[in-house]
Design an enzyme around this catalytic site. Structure first.
Site, PDB file in Angstrom:
ATOM      1  N   SER A  64       0.792  -1.229   0.000  1.00  0.00           N
ATOM      2  CA  SER A  64       0.000   0.000   0.000  1.00  0.00           C
ATOM      3  C   SER A  64       0.828   1.285   0.000  1.00  0.00           C
ATOM      4  O   SER A  64       0.263   2.362  -0.180  1.00  0.00           O
ATOM      5  CB  SER A  64      -0.946   0.017   1.204  1.00  0.00           C
ATOM      6  OG  SER A  64      -2.015  -0.844   0.962  1.00  0.00           O
ATOM      7  N   LYS A  67       0.242   3.460  -2.924  1.00  0.00           N
ATOM      8  CA  LYS A  67      -1.024   4.178  -3.179  1.00  0.00           C
ATOM      9  C   LYS A  67      -0.862   5.694  -3.344  1.00  0.00           C
ATOM     10  O   LYS A  67      -1.401   6.267  -4.294  1.00  0.00           O
ATOM     11  CB  LYS A  67      -2.045   3.851  -2.086  1.00  0.00           C
ATOM     12  CG  LYS A  67      -2.567   2.415  -2.169  1.00  0.00           C
ATOM     13  CD  LYS A  67      -3.416   2.060  -0.964  1.00  0.00           C
ATOM     14  CE  LYS A  67      -3.913   0.624  -1.038  1.00  0.00           C
ATOM     15  NZ  LYS A  67      -4.578   0.207   0.216  1.00  0.00           N
ATOM     16  N   TYR A 189      -3.776  -3.368 -10.104  1.00  0.00           N
ATOM     17  CA  TYR A 189      -3.554  -3.026  -8.693  1.00  0.00           C
ATOM     18  C   TYR A 189      -2.627  -4.049  -8.013  1.00  0.00           C
ATOM     19  O   TYR A 189      -1.735  -3.686  -7.252  1.00  0.00           O
ATOM     20  CB  TYR A 189      -4.921  -2.946  -7.979  1.00  0.00           C
ATOM     21  CG  TYR A 189      -4.820  -2.845  -6.487  1.00  0.00           C
ATOM     22  CD1 TYR A 189      -4.383  -1.678  -5.880  1.00  0.00           C
ATOM     23  CD2 TYR A 189      -5.142  -3.937  -5.664  1.00  0.00           C
ATOM     24  CE1 TYR A 189      -4.263  -1.591  -4.501  1.00  0.00           C
ATOM     25  CE2 TYR A 189      -5.032  -3.855  -4.299  1.00  0.00           C
ATOM     26  CZ  TYR A 189      -4.587  -2.687  -3.719  1.00  0.00           C
ATOM     27  OH  TYR A 189      -4.464  -2.603  -2.353  1.00  0.00           O
ATOM     28  N   TYR A 241      -3.853   3.673   7.709  1.00  0.00           N
ATOM     29  CA  TYR A 241      -5.024   2.823   7.960  1.00  0.00           C
ATOM     30  C   TYR A 241      -5.896   3.481   9.035  1.00  0.00           C
ATOM     31  O   TYR A 241      -5.969   4.711   9.108  1.00  0.00           O
ATOM     32  CB  TYR A 241      -4.609   1.404   8.378  1.00  0.00           C
ATOM     33  CG  TYR A 241      -3.653   0.730   7.407  1.00  0.00           C
ATOM     34  CD1 TYR A 241      -4.029   0.491   6.084  1.00  0.00           C
ATOM     35  CD2 TYR A 241      -2.397   0.318   7.805  1.00  0.00           C
ATOM     36  CE1 TYR A 241      -3.176  -0.141   5.204  1.00  0.00           C
ATOM     37  CE2 TYR A 241      -1.532  -0.328   6.930  1.00  0.00           C
ATOM     38  CZ  TYR A 241      -1.926  -0.546   5.629  1.00  0.00           C
ATOM     39  OH  TYR A 241      -1.077  -1.161   4.766  1.00  0.00           O
ATOM     40  N   VAL A 259       1.487  -3.478   4.050  1.00  0.00           N
ATOM     41  CA  VAL A 259       1.578  -4.723   4.808  1.00  0.00           C
ATOM     42  C   VAL A 259       2.872  -5.505   4.539  1.00  0.00           C
ATOM     43  O   VAL A 259       3.142  -6.496   5.202  1.00  0.00           O
ATOM     44  CB  VAL A 259       0.351  -5.644   4.588  1.00  0.00           C
ATOM     45  CG1 VAL A 259      -0.907  -4.995   5.132  1.00  0.00           C
ATOM     46  CG2 VAL A 259       0.191  -6.006   3.125  1.00  0.00           C
TER      47      VAL A 259
HETATM   48  N1  GLU Z   1      -1.872  -5.669  -1.901  1.00  0.00           N
HETATM   49  C1  GLU Z   1      -2.402  -5.535  -0.583  1.00  0.00           C
HETATM   50  C2  GLU Z   1      -3.896  -5.679  -0.603  1.00  0.00           C
HETATM   51  O1  GLU Z   1      -4.532  -5.082  -1.385  1.00  0.00           O
HETATM   52  C3  GLU Z   1      -2.001  -4.212  -0.044  1.00  0.00           C
HETATM   53  C4  GLU Z   1      -2.490  -4.039   1.333  1.00  0.00           C
HETATM   54  C5  GLU Z   1      -1.701  -3.057   2.151  1.00  0.00           C
HETATM   55  O2  GLU Z   1      -0.477  -2.951   2.068  1.00  0.00           O
HETATM   56  O3  GLU Z   1      -2.389  -2.366   2.903  1.00  0.00           O
HETATM   57  O4  GLU Z   1      -4.476  -6.393   0.161  1.00  0.00           O
END
Ligand code: GLU
Length: 319
Positions: A64, A67, A189, A241, A259
């Site tokens: 993430s 993003k 994604y 988050y 994550v």
């Molecule tokens: N590729 C992970 C997902 O979409 C990223 C999640 C993350 O790092 O928050 O579940």
């Protein structure tokens, strides 16, 4: 003479390296296979310097942390108005992977939760089609100052198990927020999340945002200046988050975690800062990352509302 950055980084590394709390994320099975005790810290300044300690050259998947960078790119390519019509700007208070949209608007709450990021991937897919991933990869590589490549094993693992993200994709398609082929968009994604980076890369990518879009090391203009401002604001309110409010108080730096164990922070006009430690808490945030960031922010006076932060207009006009 040891710089205050080196000193603070080494102190934070020493203080937290024996912390074994938490565990690597395992809902993407391949993520659980990392060496759990890796720990790297890095600061890259807008003058092009790097200060780093520990495992800062080890690669891990960006997840993430991608993003905000992809959001910044989409703001430039699609325009702010188009993006705002599809994705909101409010913290959701929900988990990153919640299958939920803003009931008032039917849009994802913000671009830092999966629903928002999948929507942003959809916008890029609409603009660039089959070239969308190359566009993302090139821009994130330019921000890091070196070519970033996919971790094929993590990518495959996510493709095999990412049904929740597919569910989010179909929900978005159902309400008309996603146009185009859901499978292709979710695949885009997954690729975005599977790019391999190091803590040094993340610090340099952060420094590119801190330097209003220009990579301080290569001199390349990577991001649009207005898009950077919007992106940093969203990182500040939604980047960690459902821990973002606590983070704003304790650390006070726009940031984004993933994550895979990476966290990037941006101190506007000054530096990018990053941590890598794969053991995460139940919200998906790197445990040693949270501790090291709080300490470094305190130690180096990086909090946006720190008393030593004089602010540009006042500092330039009156001091
Ligand atoms: N590729 C992970 C997902 O979409 C990223 C999640 C993350 O790092 O928050 O579940």
């Amino acid at each position: 003479m040891t710089s205050p950055f080196d000193f603070a980084l080494r102190a934070a590394h020493t203080r937290h390296r024996s912390d074994r709390a938490g565990a690597p994320a395992d809902y993407i099975p391949e993520l659980a296979n990392v060496a759990p005790d890796q720990f790297g810290l890095a600061i890259a300044t807008t003058t092009g310097e790097l200060y780093a300690v520990g495992d800062y050259t080890q690669t891990f998947t960006i997840q993430s942390v991608s993003k905000p960078f992809v959001y910044c790119l989409a703001l430039e390519l699609a325009g702010e108005e188009t993006i705002l019509a599809r994705v909101g700007l409010e913290p959701s208070g929900d988990a990153f992977n919640s299958v939920v949209l803003d009931p008032a608007t039917n849009r994802p709450f913000n671009p830092m939760v999966n629903a928002g990021a999948i929507t942003i991937a959809g916008v890029l897919h609409q603009i660039a089609g089959a070239k969308a991933f190359d566009t993302m990869q090139a821009r994130l590589s330019a921000a890091a100052g070196r070519p970033l490549v996919i971790d094929e094993a993590v990518y495959r693992s996510e493709v095999e198990t990412g049904h929740r993200n597919r569910a989010i994709g179909h929900l978005l398609k159902n309400v008309g927020v996603l146009r185009g082929n859901v499978d292709e968009i979710v695949d885009l994604y997954f690729r975005q999340c599977s790019l391999r980076v190091t803590a040094e890369d993340l610090a340099r990518m952060g420094a590119t945002l801190a330097n209003v879009g220009e990579n301080p090391q290569t001199g390349e203009t990577v991001f649009d200046i207005a898009a950077v401002r919007n992106t940093l604001a969203v990182m500040f309110t939604c980047g960690m988050y459902d821990h973002s409010g606590n983070w704003a108080v304790s650390v006070g730096i726009p940031a984004k975690s993933g994550v895979g164990g990476g966290v990037v922070g941006v101190v506007n006009r000054q530096l990018g800062i990053s941590t890598f430690s794969p053991r995460v808490d139940e919200k998906g945030n790197s445990i040693r990352g949270l501790a090291a960031f709080a300490e470094l922010s305190d130690e180096l006076g990086l909090h946006a509302f720190d008393a030593s932060n004089l602010g540009s207009a006042i500092a330039h006009t009156y001091l």
